[in-house]
Motif scaffolding. Structure first.
Motif, PDB file in Angstrom:
ATOM      1  N   PRO A 235       0.825  -1.225   0.000  1.00  0.00           N
ATOM      2  CA  PRO A 235       0.000   0.000   0.000  1.00  0.00           C
ATOM      3  C   PRO A 235       0.850   1.262   0.000  1.00  0.00           C
ATOM      4  O   PRO A 235       0.541   2.222  -0.720  1.00  0.00           O
ATOM      5  CB  PRO A 235      -0.795  -0.112   1.305  1.00  0.00           C
ATOM      6  CG  PRO A 235      -0.746  -1.550   1.659  1.00  0.00           C
ATOM      7  CD  PRO A 235       0.546  -2.090   1.155  1.00  0.00           C
ATOM      8  N   VAL A 236       1.914   1.282   0.774  1.00  0.00           N
ATOM      9  CA  VAL A 236       2.785   2.460   0.806  1.00  0.00           C
ATOM     10  C   VAL A 236       3.496   2.614  -0.529  1.00  0.00           C
ATOM     11  O   VAL A 236       3.583   3.717  -1.092  1.00  0.00           O
ATOM     12  CB  VAL A 236       3.815   2.330   1.955  1.00  0.00           C
ATOM     13  CG1 VAL A 236       4.773   3.514   1.928  1.00  0.00           C
ATOM     14  CG2 VAL A 236       3.106   2.243   3.284  1.00  0.00           C
ATOM     15  N   LEU A 237       3.979   1.506  -1.056  1.00  0.00           N
ATOM     16  CA  LEU A 237       4.673   1.525  -2.344  1.00  0.00           C
ATOM     17  C   LEU A 237       3.736   2.044  -3.437  1.00  0.00           C
ATOM     18  O   LEU A 237       4.136   2.829  -4.300  1.00  0.00           O
ATOM     19  CB  LEU A 237       5.143   0.107  -2.680  1.00  0.00           C
ATOM     20  CG  LEU A 237       6.315  -0.026  -3.633  1.00  0.00           C
ATOM     21  CD1 LEU A 237       7.514   0.767  -3.131  1.00  0.00           C
ATOM     22  CD2 LEU A 237       6.703  -1.482  -3.811  1.00  0.00           C
ATOM     23  N   ALA A 238       2.471   1.589  -3.366  1.00  0.00           N
ATOM     24  CA  ALA A 238       1.491   2.028  -4.363  1.00  0.00           C
ATOM     25  C   ALA A 238       1.276   3.530  -4.254  1.00  0.00           C
ATOM     26  O   ALA A 238       1.271   4.249  -5.258  1.00  0.00           O
ATOM     27  CB  ALA A 238       0.168   1.296  -4.167  1.00  0.00           C
ATOM     28  N   PHE A 239       1.147   4.014  -3.026  1.00  0.00           N
ATOM     29  CA  PHE A 239       0.981   5.451  -2.805  1.00  0.00           C
ATOM     30  C   PHE A 239       2.174   6.221  -3.373  1.00  0.00           C
ATOM     31  O   PHE A 239       2.017   7.195  -4.104  1.00  0.00           O
ATOM     32  CB  PHE A 239       0.838   5.718  -1.304  1.00  0.00           C
ATOM     33  CG  PHE A 239       0.986   7.156  -0.931  1.00  0.00           C
ATOM     34  CD1 PHE A 239      -0.035   8.064  -1.168  1.00  0.00           C
ATOM     35  CD2 PHE A 239       2.157   7.608  -0.336  1.00  0.00           C
ATOM     36  CE1 PHE A 239       0.109   9.390  -0.822  1.00  0.00           C
ATOM     37  CE2 PHE A 239       2.306   8.937   0.004  1.00  0.00           C
ATOM     38  CZ  PHE A 239       1.290   9.829  -0.236  1.00  0.00           C
ATOM     39  N   VAL A 240       3.378   5.741  -3.059  1.00  0.00           N
ATOM     40  CA  VAL A 240       4.589   6.401  -3.542  1.00  0.00           C
ATOM     41  C   VAL A 240       4.629   6.397  -5.067  1.00  0.00           C
ATOM     42  O   VAL A 240       4.954   7.399  -5.702  1.00  0.00           O
ATOM     43  CB  VAL A 240       5.844   5.707  -2.961  1.00  0.00           C
ATOM     44  CG1 VAL A 240       7.106   6.156  -3.683  1.00  0.00           C
ATOM     45  CG2 VAL A 240       5.948   5.992  -1.483  1.00  0.00           C
ATOM     46  N   LEU A 241       4.269   5.280  -5.662  1.00  0.00           N
ATOM     47  CA  LEU A 241       4.308   5.169  -7.119  1.00  0.00           C
ATOM     48  C   LEU A 241       3.312   6.117  -7.787  1.00  0.00           C
ATOM     49  O   LEU A 241       3.642   6.795  -8.751  1.00  0.00           O
ATOM     50  CB  LEU A 241       4.040   3.731  -7.558  1.00  0.00           C
ATOM     51  CG  LEU A 241       5.284   2.847  -7.629  1.00  0.00           C
ATOM     52  CD1 LEU A 241       4.892   1.413  -7.958  1.00  0.00           C
ATOM     53  CD2 LEU A 241       6.285   3.366  -8.636  1.00  0.00           C
ATOM     54  N   VAL A 242       2.095   6.158  -7.251  1.00  0.00           N
ATOM     55  CA  VAL A 242       1.088   7.046  -7.844  1.00  0.00           C
ATOM     56  C   VAL A 242       1.572   8.491  -7.765  1.00  0.00           C
ATOM     57  O   VAL A 242       1.545   9.231  -8.754  1.00  0.00           O
ATOM     58  CB  VAL A 242      -0.278   6.891  -7.135  1.00  0.00           C
ATOM     59  CG1 VAL A 242      -1.241   7.980  -7.601  1.00  0.00           C
ATOM     60  CG2 VAL A 242      -0.854   5.519  -7.413  1.00  0.00           C
ATOM     61  N   VAL A 243       2.058   8.874  -6.591  1.00  0.00           N
ATOM     62  CA  VAL A 243       2.498  10.263  -6.415  1.00  0.00           C
ATOM     63  C   VAL A 243       3.702  10.588  -7.297  1.00  0.00           C
ATOM     64  O   VAL A 243       3.739  11.636  -7.954  1.00  0.00           O
ATOM     65  CB  VAL A 243       2.820  10.533  -4.926  1.00  0.00           C
ATOM     66  CG1 VAL A 243       3.513  11.877  -4.768  1.00  0.00           C
ATOM     67  CG2 VAL A 243       1.551  10.491  -4.110  1.00  0.00           C
ATOM     68  N   THR A 244       4.681   9.690  -7.358  1.00  0.00           N
ATOM     69  CA  THR A 244       5.876  10.008  -8.146  1.00  0.00           C
ATOM     70  C   THR A 244       5.594   9.956  -9.644  1.00  0.00           C
ATOM     71  O   THR A 244       6.135  10.763 -10.396  1.00  0.00           O
ATOM     72  CB  THR A 244       7.060   9.068  -7.819  1.00  0.00           C
ATOM     73  OG1 THR A 244       6.606   7.712  -7.892  1.00  0.00           O
ATOM     74  CG2 THR A 244       7.636   9.345  -6.459  1.00  0.00           C
ATOM     75  N   VAL A 245       4.757   9.033 -10.083  1.00  0.00           N
ATOM     76  CA  VAL A 245       4.450   8.977 -11.520  1.00  0.00           C
ATOM     77  C   VAL A 245       3.713  10.243 -11.945  1.00  0.00           C
ATOM     78  O   VAL A 245       4.077  10.889 -12.930  1.00  0.00           O
ATOM     79  CB  VAL A 245       3.620   7.716 -11.866  1.00  0.00           C
ATOM     80  CG1 VAL A 245       3.030   7.838 -13.262  1.00  0.00           C
ATOM     81  CG2 VAL A 245       4.492   6.480 -11.786  1.00  0.00           C
ATOM     82  N   VAL A 246       2.695  10.621 -11.166  1.00  0.00           N
ATOM     83  CA  VAL A 246       1.947  11.838 -11.506  1.00  0.00           C
ATOM     84  C   VAL A 246       2.866  13.052 -11.444  1.00  0.00           C
ATOM     85  O   VAL A 246       2.831  13.926 -12.317  1.00  0.00           O
ATOM     86  CB  VAL A 246       0.732  12.006 -10.567  1.00  0.00           C
ATOM     87  CG1 VAL A 246       0.103  13.372 -10.754  1.00  0.00           C
ATOM     88  CG2 VAL A 246      -0.286  10.910 -10.855  1.00  0.00           C
ATOM     89  N   GLY A 247       3.729  13.088 -10.420  1.00  0.00           N
ATOM     90  CA  GLY A 247       4.676  14.204 -10.283  1.00  0.00           C
ATOM     91  C   GLY A 247       5.660  14.253 -11.444  1.00  0.00           C
ATOM     92  O   GLY A 247       5.941  15.319 -11.992  1.00  0.00           O
ATOM     93  N   SER A 248       6.175  13.092 -11.833  1.00  0.00           N
ATOM     94  CA  SER A 248       7.171  13.040 -12.913  1.00  0.00           C
ATOM     95  C   SER A 248       6.597  13.508 -14.235  1.00  0.00           C
ATOM     96  O   SER A 248       7.275  14.142 -15.030  1.00  0.00           O
ATOM     97  CB  SER A 248       7.680  11.618 -13.129  1.00  0.00           C
ATOM     98  OG  SER A 248       8.362  11.180 -12.028  1.00  0.00           O
TER      99      SER A 248
END
Lengths: 318, 447
Positions: A235-248
């Motif tokens: 769940p944390v990894l998913a959160f990090v991935l969503v945020v970083t992908v959208v940010g990138s």
């Protein structure tokens, strides 16, 4: 974070067990809670409406217009979208943005995970955590400019070092094939510590007894990571991935202060192209249409990620 | 519940209402009129503050607030100011933006004021006032200053190469073999082993000092990069002021660019890859280049960087096939915002900015060349007092070898199309003949 949200949910749906007078009291209680809730929500909602909702709606409207800022917008239907569909710079911008996202998020997530696991296994030192976090505290533009100078072909220390060892100099920002990779790595350097700390916090939330059990079963370091750490961190990894992908996807500042979209179109990422269309060419209608397309792409990706990564359920509760 | 939702919405609407009515930049007070004036060059701020103070002495009922912002913020403020209704009454304008402002009626024509006050528009350096004429043949600005192009060089390198200031001042160029200009550039190029560019054994992959620096591809105007060469072949970028046809498909232009790129292949000039990074003036100061072509506005910065290993000097651009030199002639002017509440006072200030009184103050600051010839003299003398010989810049004006900045509609679109194409040529990805295709795209903008 998502773990606690899941735990709260069942509690809210259990007033059936309670007696009637309590329910009435609860309702009054809830009304007064609502008042304070509204009070606390106002500042955030004002910000949301003024800086997000209203501009987004207006942007959506402007995307159907021809608007150069200086004259009133004229409605032209889907013309901007039709023009975009055959705009080679737009398609190229999607390509190079994707290139950036893959390198940036790929390298950053793997490296941050490694760093987080190392921190959890070997140190509790606040100094180490502070040092790892440090690049994130420097402004984006300054990070970009410092690396721009470090990587300069003629005067930069990195090329001086390469030259010293007899290796050919590299045009980190000037070579078409390397420039986007360089920009992605500069931002990996800046964000790595922050991402690592997020993942580290997620690791801390995994109960110790799971690890003890794994140890009793005789699992090795790698096996523990693969079968215990990674699934429970999901769940944390998913959160990090969503945020970083959208940010990138929204990469802008590093490009703006270094390559300016060049060489040729090698670093003209979608957000930078939007900026140029709007503020350099005063083509706000076209730029708004580009922005709407970017918003749709990002929403789709975030939804897809949530689905694929099952971000709102944790294996801890099974 | 419903009540609360309404309350939320109405509360949320307050800032929208508040932002909708921000105060205009100027206002009438009991003491008189206050004008706002904007500029982007911090180096010139003291001179213009002096002008404002002198102006106020003569016009006690008008106060001028001078504000300086960095280039990007400055134009963002002006563009958004047109929309929000809060803008500078008078602002320093640039030819890159002037067409858009004029076409959208955001700035005031000055003809009636010029006529009424009897201002002599022909008094400015030749051609400068034409830059600020609109498509409607109206005058939108009084010229305030001008700039030309020359070659900045490091005297220590030219001395070591045995090149005198006289030789550098009489270089000749042609697009076939580059003439004495290329010979000088080759001789000034030195590799890591100390071998010069025109000597046997020169290693073009290990250059220590380039003969000349490339400051990016020059985009659609090549103001400091290639325009001073291309124009000596008789090439014109467009079919005249406010033209509707660009000439990037002209063989004369493409031959110039092919020659220019050949310097990269020979190792005399950094490749596009190698020049991306720290700016040209720092590379010149650091000894990575012996020469660099650039504009007169950089004089202060270059000469200010003098140190033990950098002795700055300036030479005029080379003469070309036409037998003459060429330099782009660009100049700034002040525009009056169409939305100003005080056009009369704004004109008073604009005409003062265009007068000898103010231009002499600007000239004494020795940053730029003011547009009135007498004030240009003041600036030349002020530079001389600082030990800087700027004749390389002024000779182009004296000899009448200047040509005007190519001003047309769609200028930013042209730039957006041509810049990547020029970068492809200068990266060695495409020959200069590839510019014919982009030229067609550019000309389609005007159809």
């Amino acid at each position: 974070m998502t773990i606690t949200a899941d735990k709260e949910a069942p509690q809210r749906d259990t007033p059936r067990k309670r007696s009637v007078p309590k329910k009435v009291k609860k309702k009054a209680n809830r009304d007064s809670q609502l008042k304070s809730a509204v009070l606390f929500l106002i500042p955030a909602s004002i910000g949301f409406i003024v800086f997000f909702a209203w501009p987004a709606l207006r942007g959506l409207y402007l995307s159907f217009t021809d608007y150069n800022l200086l004259r009133p917008p004229t409605f032209i239907g889907f013309d901007n979208y039709v023009a975009i569909s055959t705009d080679p710079v737009f398609w190229n911008s999607l390509k190079v943005t994707l290139q950036y996202v893959v390198i940036n998020v790929g390298v950053q997530t793997v490296a941050a995970l490694l760093l987080a696991v190392l921190m959890q296994r070997f140190t509790r030192s606040m100094v180490v955590r502070g040092v790892i976090m440090l690049p994130y505290l420097i402004a984006n533009v300054i990070v970009a400019l410092v690396w721009f100078w470090l990587c300069d072909y003629n005067l930069g220390i990195i090329n001086a070092g390469l030259d010293f060892f007899g290796i050919d100099k590299v045009g980190f920002f000037g070579n078409e094939n390397i420039a986007m990779g360089t920009i992605a790595m500069v931002n990996v350097w800046r964000h790595l510590g922050y991402t690592a700390l997020l993942l580290f916090a997620g690791l801390q939330a995994i109960p110790k007894d799971v690890y003890e059990a794994a140890e009793v079963d005789g699992a090795g370091e790698w096996r523990v990571f693969r079968s215990v750490t990674l699934p429970l961190l999901r769940p944390v990894l998913a959160f990090v991935l969503v945020v970083t992908v959208v940010g990138s996807f929204q990469i802008f500042d590093t490009i703006a202060v270094t390559t300016g979209g060049g060489p040729v179109d090698a670093t003209r990422a979608i957000n930078y192209y939007i900026y140029q269309r709007a503020f350099e060419r005063l083509d706000f209608g076209y730029a708004s249409a580009l922005a709407v397309i970017l918003m749709i792409i990002l929403a789709a990706i975030a939804l897809l990620q949530n689905k694929l990564l099952r971000a709102n359920e944790s294996d801890l509760e099974r | 519940m419903k009540m609360n939702r309404v309350a939320i919405l109405s509360l949320a609407a307050i800032p929208l209402v508040l932002t909708a009515c921000s105060a205009p930049a100027s206002s009438d007070s009991a003491a008189g009129t206050t004008l706002s004036y904007g500029l982007w060059d911090a180096n010139q701020l003291p001179a213009y503050e002096q002008c404002a103070a002198d102006f106020q002495k003569k016009n006690p009922d008008i106060t001028v607030n001078v504000e300086q912002l960095g280039w990007d913020d400055y134009w963002n403020k002006i563009n958004t100011g047109f929309v929000s209704g809060a803008n500078y009454d008078v602002f320093t304008s640039h030819l890159a933006n002037f067409p858009e402002f004029m076409m959208n009626s955001q700035i005031l024509p000055l003809d009636d004021y010029i006529k009424a006050d009897g201002v002599d528009i022909g008094a400015y350096q030749d051609g400068l006032s034409d830059l600020w004429k609109g498509t409607d043949d109206k005058q939108y600005g009084l010229p305030k200053d001008f700039d030309t192009i020359a070659l900045f060089y490091n005297e220590q390198f030219t001395d070591a190469a045995g090149l005198t200031a006289e030789q550098l001042g009489s270089l000749e160029w042609n697009p076939e073999d580059g003439g004495t200009y290329e010979a000088a550039i080759a001789h000034l190029t030195v590799d890591a082993n100390g071998v010069r560019g025109d000597e046997p054994g020169f290693d073009k992959n290990k250059v220590a000092t380039y003969g000349i620096w490339m400051e990016n591809s020059g985009g659609a105007d090549g103001q400091t990069q290639w325009s001073f060469l291309a124009h000596t072949t008789g090439w014109e970028e467009t079919n005249g002021a406010w033209g509707d046809e660009y000439n990037f498909d002209d063989p004369k232009f493409q031959a110039t660019i092919d020659w220019w790129y050949s310097l990269v292949e020979k190792g005399y000039m950094p490749s596009f890859e190698a020049q991306t990074g720290i700016g040209w003036s720092d590379q010149l100061t650091a000894g990575k280049a012996a020469m660099a072509s650039n504009g007169s506005w950089m004089t202060g910065a270059v000469f200010g960087a003098a140190n033990d290993s950098f002795t700055p000097a300036v030479a005029p651009t080379p003469t070309g096939p036409s037998g003459e030199r060429a330099s782009m002639f660009n100049g700034l002017a002040d525009n009056i915002w169409a939305g100003t509440e005080n056009p009369e006072e704004a004109w008073k200030w604009v005409s003062y900015l265009g007068s000898l009184d103010c231009q002499n103050v600007v000239g004494e600051a020795a940053v730029v060349f003011p547009a009135l010839p007498a004030a240009t003299e003041t600036a030349v003398a002020a530079f001389e007092a600082k030990g800087i010989d700027v004749s390389a810049f002024t000779t182009q004006v004296e000899d009448g070898t200047t040509f005007l900045f190519p001003i047309t509609d769609h200028r930013s679109d042209v730039n957006a199309l041509v810049t990547p194409a020029m970068e492809a040529v200068m990266s060695g990805k495409a020959p200069a003949s590839s510019l014919s295709a982009v030229n067609k795209q550019v000309n389609d903008l005007f159809k």
